[in-house]
Motif scaffolding. Structure first.
Motif, PDB file in Angstrom:
ATOM      1  N   LEU A   1      -4.326   6.627  -9.210  1.00 24.80           N
ATOM      2  CA  LEU A   1      -5.578   7.307  -8.853  1.00 24.80           C
ATOM      3  C   LEU A   1      -5.396   8.309  -7.720  1.00 24.80           C
ATOM      4  CD1 LEU A   1      -7.939   4.254  -9.282  1.00 24.80           C
ATOM      5  CD2 LEU A   1      -7.999   6.363 -10.608  1.00 24.80           C
ATOM      6  N   GLY A   2      -4.329   8.172  -6.960  1.00 24.25           N
ATOM      7  CA  GLY A   2      -3.986   9.210  -5.989  1.00 24.25           C
ATOM      8  C   GLY A   2      -4.657   9.098  -4.650  1.00 24.25           C
ATOM      9  N   ASN A   3      -5.952   8.963  -4.625  1.00 23.72           N
ATOM     10  CA  ASN A   3      -6.626   9.040  -3.320  1.00 23.72           C
ATOM     11  C   ASN A   3      -7.894   8.188  -3.301  1.00 23.72           C
ATOM     12  OD1 ASN A   3      -6.879   9.940  -0.700  1.00 23.72           O
ATOM     13  ND2 ASN A   3      -8.037  11.757  -1.282  1.00 23.72           N
TER      14      ASN A   3
ATOM     15  N   LYS B   1      -3.972   3.237  -2.391  1.00 19.64           N
ATOM     16  CA  LYS B   1      -4.654   4.479  -2.790  1.00 19.64           C
ATOM     17  C   LYS B   1      -4.187   4.950  -4.155  1.00 19.64           C
ATOM     18  CE  LYS B   1      -5.110   6.176   1.910  1.00 19.64           C
ATOM     19  NZ  LYS B   1      -4.404   7.067   2.844  1.00 19.64           N
TER      20      LYS B   1
ATOM     21  N   GLU C   1       2.883   9.289 -14.786  1.00 20.82           N
ATOM     22  CA  GLU C   1       2.411  10.677 -14.869  1.00 20.82           C
ATOM     23  C   GLU C   1       3.349  11.528 -15.721  1.00 20.82           C
ATOM     24  OE1 GLU C   1       0.080  11.706 -10.788  1.00 20.82           O
ATOM     25  OE2 GLU C   1       2.114  10.941 -10.569  1.00 20.82           O
TER      26      GLU C   1
ATOM     27  N   MET D   1       0.839  -1.199   0.000  1.00 18.22           N
ATOM     28  CA  MET D   1       0.000   0.000   0.000  1.00 18.22           C
ATOM     29  C   MET D   1       0.876   1.252   0.000  1.00 18.22           C
ATOM     30  SD  MET D   1      -3.189  -0.197   2.577  1.00 18.22           S
ATOM     31  CE  MET D   1      -2.817  -1.775   3.293  1.00 18.22           C
ATOM     32  N   THR D   2       0.690   2.103  -0.912  1.00 21.93           N
ATOM     33  CA  THR D   2       1.438   3.349  -0.882  1.00 21.93           C
ATOM     34  C   THR D   2       0.522   4.434  -0.356  1.00 21.93           C
ATOM     35  OG1 THR D   2       0.782   3.697  -3.166  1.00 21.93           O
ATOM     36  CG2 THR D   2       2.956   2.793  -2.803  1.00 21.93           C
ATOM     37  N   ASP D   3       1.080   5.260   0.490  1.00 20.46           N
ATOM     38  CA  ASP D   3       0.237   6.266   1.114  1.00 20.46           C
ATOM     39  C   ASP D   3       0.371   7.597   0.390  1.00 20.46           C
ATOM     40  OD1 ASP D   3      -1.309   7.747   2.698  1.00 20.46           O
ATOM     41  OD2 ASP D   3      -0.354   7.179   4.567  1.00 20.46           O
ATOM     42  N   THR D   4      -0.708   7.998  -0.199  1.00 19.75           N
ATOM     43  CA  THR D   4      -0.706   9.297  -0.858  1.00 19.75           C
ATOM     44  C   THR D   4      -1.904  10.063  -0.337  1.00 19.75           C
ATOM     45  OG1 THR D   4      -1.982   8.328  -2.654  1.00 19.75           O
ATOM     46  CG2 THR D   4       0.370   8.505  -2.988  1.00 19.75           C
ATOM     47  N   ALA D   5      -1.954  10.134   0.996  1.00 22.78           N
ATOM     48  CA  ALA D   5      -3.148  10.634   1.680  1.00 22.78           C
ATOM     49  C   ALA D   5      -3.695  11.910   1.052  1.00 22.78           C
ATOM     50  CB  ALA D   5      -2.849  10.856   3.143  1.00 22.78           C
ATOM     51  N   GLN D   6      -2.832  12.827   0.780  1.00 23.72           N
ATOM     52  CA  GLN D   6      -3.364  14.004   0.106  1.00 23.72           C
ATOM     53  C   GLN D   6      -2.671  14.131  -1.244  1.00 23.72           C
ATOM     54  OE1 GLN D   6      -2.079  13.952   3.063  1.00 23.72           O
ATOM     55  NE2 GLN D   6      -0.205  15.123   3.131  1.00 23.72           N
ATOM     56  N   GLN D   7      -3.362  14.750  -2.166  1.00 20.09           N
ATOM     57  CA  GLN D   7      -2.751  14.986  -3.468  1.00 20.09           C
ATOM     58  C   GLN D   7      -1.549  15.893  -3.211  1.00 20.09           C
ATOM     59  OE1 GLN D   7      -3.818  13.656  -6.221  1.00 20.09           O
ATOM     60  NE2 GLN D   7      -5.716  12.770  -5.479  1.00 20.09           N
TER      61      GLN D   7
END
Lengths: 188, 443
Positions: free
Chosen positions: B380-382, B375, A169, A1-7
């Motif tokens: 997809l980011g979130n 996530k 990206e 799981m990669t954490d990208t809590a906020q953009q």
């Protein structure tokens, strides 16, 4: 799981100092603690001693990767890499191999995918030239991953000039740029 | 050649059950546990038996054990150590990896499933409630005779109406995309890919990478066995329907929102093949309803959003090594049906399902960790899986659409893990082996 809590903001360069154990917060991954995604993405630095007399085999392996990618430019696509840097160096007469990879999947998935890739293509891996590498790596993924984890030297600083951005990206942005430039050409 | 007479039926067959019951057991002493195994073994059908009598049988039984259960039966230390790390640790210890945090945390689970005292599960699938009751009472008598086996908890299964096809409480048609095992005698439906090597699901056979390695010892114990990840997922039907109403003005729009979360219409029709309008005939047609891919047919997710449940759980041609990530799903719904016009009644209902695979870490845990709960899946980011991902109300869900995508923020949780466990599903010979263990003295 990669954490990208906020953009996260790619336009704001960022640096992260990482504690000695290799992570900021202990989070369990499938094969052990999760190494964090930093402004410089996921990645690792594997350092291991080369078996005596195998230095040339390691160098030759660089040529075989070059040929494989030339033959099929997408052959490493599954690994979601940005960059690979392979280095050989000596300490007190022993040769060491450093495998530095920057990629977008997590450490364990990268390793699983790499084993599958090597097994599928029938080629061996450069790791067979390293001391302590499990002989049964083809059928024993956990042992392969343990070797990687045992020889990982976590960074204590990682920096990204365009942080948190994945290779996909970047490629998307370049495609948009190319399409835009093509569009402008059409309007001349 | 698969040993159909040794493999438990649940691995290879689907039985025509409309109801059933799971009982979760604890062995207070090894002798009683082994006596239970010896007795229940007589009731467990092999795949061969189940196939031969599927028309006449009224009930089907399967049994499986946790690692603690194998230990409680007296399996020796050396043998116990040959089981893989994730199975030895058990599902609760793997909570963070699986996304079982917050409201899904094992501390909140019911039925004693998070307890180390959970040793075994007996799975009953029954044709009707009368047969279930008869079997329940028979098993109760068996337990009463044995001094030292207790029932920690049980769960009654109920199909949800209409009964003519399998679906969950949200109304989604189920059992559409199942891997087919080479040599099982079954043919894959169009679009389902070639049959997979048996070792992906059954221990002791070659898998997609070749001969099996590192199997639990002794061989008689692991051969024809498998691992099962059990998940009891509560479905918040009221919240789900409220969400559809909030995001769709008409019933048609609401159906489309439901379809976009799943990747299929509730009828089962895949959005790739029916992007704008439901096609129930397509949904019910097994020759057509799985015949699609994503990379060529829907690369940007205009039909099936990149983060939808189907696309995460089976990315088809958009993921690497898919043949090493497939899983067999079995199980059923539990709890009463919430009528369409009723508001949430607070009664627990959901899915009580098993994921069967040869490697929990490579198949089940990968799917939970990387596909359901990452996530950043597909950049997809979130987001997390909108149906089974760990949702805490802070995440979003993006629906690609020309000219501009629709972004839903603050997606609510539609499901909640209420229990789970890792089980080892032995073959019938292995059951006999377990029943005759000699208090840790066996070699």
């Amino acid at each position: 799981m990669t954490d990208t809590a906020q953009q996260r903001d790619w336009s704001r360069p960022a640096a992260t100092a990482i504690p000695k154990e290799g992570y900021l917060k202990l989070e369990q991954g499938r094969y052990g603690p999760l190494y964090p995604r930093t402004p410089a993405c996921h990645g690792f630095t594997i350092i291991a001693k080369v078996k005596p007399g195998r230095e040339q085999a390691v160098r030759d392996y660089g040529k075989s990767i070059e040929a494989a990618v030339a033959g099929d430019p997408h052959c490493l696509e599954v690994l979601k890499l940005h960059y690979l840097r392979w280095v050989l160096f000596e300490i007190k007469g022993d040769t060491y191999f450093m495998y530095q990879g920057i990629f977008d999947t997590d450490f364990d998935k990268y390793t699983e995918d790499a084993v599958a890739l090597f097994s599928k293509t029938g080629i061996t891996t450069v790791f067979v030239n390293l001391e302590g590498f499990p002989e049964d790596w083809r059928t024993n993924v956990p042992a392969f991953i343990k070797f990687m984890r045992d020889h990982q030297r976590p960074s204590f600083l990682e920096y990204g000039e365009y942080p948190w951005v994945s290779a996909d990206e970047i490629k998307k942005a370049l495609r948009v740029k190319a399409a835009l430039s093509d569009m402008l050409d059409q309007m001349q | 050649m698969l040993a159909f007479d040794d493999i438990q039926h649940i691995l290879l067959t689907r039985v025509p059950a409309l109801t059933g019951r799971y009982e979760f057991l604890s062995f207070r002493n090894a002798a009683a546990g082994r006596a239970w195994v010896a007795a229940i073994r007589e009731k467990v059908q092999s795949a061969q038996q189940a196939r031969a009598s599927v028309e006449t049988n009224k009930r089907w039984v399967s049994v499986a054990f946790t690692w603690n259960g194998l230990r409680a039966l007296g399996l020796n230390v050396a043998s116990l150590a040959t089981f893989p790390e994730e199975f030895r640790q058990g599902m609760t210890a793997r909570a963070e990896i699986l996304g079982d945090t917050g409201a899904n945390h094992p501390d909140t689970w019911v039925g004693g499933l998070a307890s180390p005292e959970l040793h075994a599960i007996v799975i009953l699938f029954a044709r009707d409630a009368v047969e279930r009751e008869r079997s329940r009472s028979e098993h109760q008598k068996l337990i009463a005779q044995l001094n030292g086996v207790t029932v920690l908890s049980s769960l009654d299964l109920e199909a949800t109406p209409p009964f003519d096809y399998a679906h969950d409480h949200f109304g989604y048609r189920d059992r559409l995309s199942q891997p087919i095992i080479e040599g099982s005698g079954e043919e894959p439906t169009p679009g389902s890919g070639a049959p997979l090597k048996p070792g992906e699901f059954i221990l002791g056979y070659p898998d997609e990478d070749g001969p099996p390695a590192n199997l639990p010892q002794p061989e008689i114990l692991s051969r024809n066995g498998s691992y099962m990840a059990y998940r009891r997922l509560q479905e918040h039907v009221g919240a789900f329907r409220d969400f559809l109403r909030q995001h769709g003005r008409t019933p048609e729009e609401q159906e489309l929102v439901a379809a976009k979360l799943m990747g299929r219409w509730r009828s089962g029709a895949p959005l790739v093949l029916a992007p704008d309008k439901d096609d129930p005939a397509l949904g019910a047609d097994m020759q057509r309803n799985n015949d699609f891919n994503y990379k060529e047919m829907d690369p940007h997710g205009y039909a099936v959003p990149l983060g939808s449940h189907c696309r995460r759980m089976n990315p088809r041609d958009t993921a690497a090594n898919m043949n090493r990530r497939r899983m067999i799903r079995r199980g059923a719904t539990y709890g009463t049906h919430l009528p369409d016009d009723a508001s949430e009644d607070g009664v627990e209902r959901g899915i009580a399902a098993f994921v069967i695979c040869a490697s929990l870490i490579r198949q089940f845990e990968f799917a939970q960790n990387v596909w359901a709960n990452d996530k950043n899946f597909h950049e997809l980011g979130n987001e997390r899986d909108p149906i089974i991902g760990n949702q805490d109300g802070t995440l979003e869900y993006k629906i690609p659409k020309r000219p501009i995508r629709k972004k839903i923020t603050g997606l609510p949780a539609f499901t909640r893990a209420r229990g789970g466990a890792y089980f080892f599903l032995p073959g019938l010979k292995a059951l006999r082996y377990l029943a005759t263990l000699g208090d840790g003295r066996q070699s």
